[in-house]
Design an enzyme around this catalytic site. Structure first.
Site, PDB file in Angstrom:
ATOM      1  N   VAL A   1       6.344   3.359  -1.290  1.00 39.19           N
ATOM      2  CA  VAL A   1       4.993   2.206  -1.522  1.00 39.19           C
ATOM      3  C   VAL A   1       4.123   2.070  -0.142  1.00 39.19           C
ATOM      4  O   VAL A   1       3.098   2.257  -0.186  1.00 39.19           O
ATOM      5  CB  VAL A   1       5.558   0.894  -1.205  1.00 39.19           C
ATOM      6  N   LYS A   2       4.742   2.938   0.646  1.00 39.35           N
ATOM      7  CA  LYS A   2       3.363   2.364   2.431  1.00 39.35           C
ATOM      8  C   LYS A   2       2.148   3.842   1.820  1.00 39.35           C
ATOM      9  O   LYS A   2       1.652   4.247   2.243  1.00 39.35           O
ATOM     10  CB  LYS A   2       4.613   2.222   3.514  1.00 39.35           C
ATOM     11  N   LEU A   3       3.275   4.716   1.542  1.00 37.23           N
ATOM     12  CA  LEU A   3       2.799   6.231   1.195  1.00 37.23           C
ATOM     13  C   LEU A   3       1.219   5.929  -0.172  1.00 37.23           C
ATOM     14  O   LEU A   3       0.284   6.357  -0.302  1.00 37.23           O
ATOM     15  CB  LEU A   3       3.056   7.481   0.953  1.00 37.23           C
TER      16      LEU A   3
END
Length: 308
Positions: free
Chosen positions: A182-184
């Site tokens: 998700v963060k990437l």
């Protein structure tokens, strides 16, 4: 993590906090915990960088294992290998007989390194939560950060009160490494957005529209965003003081595009932006803010007077 350890975690009142890594992001987050009344003990590779947070009331230790006596230890480092070193390395957080109950990693790292650290921690009865942060140091300091977390739900529930101090929202994404992806994906989108902004701004300028005027118009349309509005003064002034560097953005694109290959997801826009970021680093903007993508676009477009 064993089911017995998870059961023990439910009964633990997590009080004392350690913070490993007090760079721009880590320091801002640790300050929020201090301001909320939590006792915080910190370690940083360059000890002098802990001076401001020590002045605010944090306890500073000389070695990483000295943090292990805290109930929960947060980590904020730059790269996957850094995470492995500071947690499971020879002189890492879990190298001694004393260990924290929970480790929460707020870094942006690969799912592979995260899974390795999670596995080693579980073997030692230590809970591990991946919880990367969306927002630069200024956003974190203002309480506007968003956190995405993954790991056993019981661990998230135990740590959630701290996460709610660090940001305005904390979302649980799953039992394993989902938070990493998700963060990437978030940072891939950020890079694509900044490159698109650089391109259309350069086009308008080269056609004779003042940069400030174009951005004022854009910020009044449905295409506007809080991020662009907040960064507009910096772009107008060509102030590339780093909030998130081009080098760190390149690292996240390396990780994000590798994840896309594993999932067989084509990312033609992301792949092109990856090369634009590489050009920014190659032209000497590696330690500048990611807004320096504009400088590269202006240069290759022969935009006069915008060669910073």
């Amino acid at each position: 993590m064993s089911s017995g350890s998870e059961e023990n975690l439910k009964m633990i009142d997590l009080k004392t906090v350690g913070w490993l890594g007090t760079g721009r992001m880590g320091a801002a987050a640790a300050h929020r915990l201090l301001d909320a009344g939590h006792p915080v003990t910190v370690w940083n590779r360059t000890k002098s960088k802990t001076d401001p947070i020590a002045a605010a009331g944090a306890t500073v230790v000389d070695t990483i294992p000295e943090l292990a006596g805290n109930d929960v230890v947060f980590i904020c480092v730059s790269a996957s290998k850094d995470l492995e070193e500071v947690v499971i390395g020879a002189n890492g957080l879990l190298s001694g007989d004393l260990r924290p109950k929970v480790v929460v990693d707020c870094s942006t790292v690969s799912a592979e390194s995260s899974a390795l650290v999670r596995e080693r921690a579980a073997e030692l009865g230590v809970a591990f939560l991946a919880s990367p942060v969306s927002g630069n140091a200024h956003v974190v300091a203002e309480g506007g950060a968003c956190l995405i977390a993954s790991g056993p739900r019981e661990v998230f529930d135990a740590v959630e009160p701290f996460l709610n101090v660090l940001g305005k929202v904390a979302v649980w994404a799953g039992e394993e490494e989902q938070a990493r992806l998700v963060k990437l994906a978030h940072n891939l989108y950020l890079g694509m957005m900044v490159q698109a902004l650089a391109e259309v701004t350069t086009l308008a300028e080269k056609a004779g529209v003042p940069r400030a005027n174009f951005l004022e118009f854009l910020n009044g349309t449905v295409l506007a965003s809080d991020w662009v509005r907040k960064r507009t003064p910096d772009l107008v002034a060509l102030d590339f003081t780093p909030t998130f560097t081009a080098t760190l953005l390149r690292k996240d694109f390396d990780l994000g595009l590798a994840a896309a290959r594993r999932e067989e997801v084509p990312m033609p826009v992301g792949a092109t932006v990856h090369q634009a970021i590489q050009a920014a680093v190659g032209l000497g903007h590696g330690d500048d803010d990611l807004l320096s993508l504009y400088a590269v676009q202006a240069k290759i477009s022969a935009l006069k007077g915008e060669d910073k």
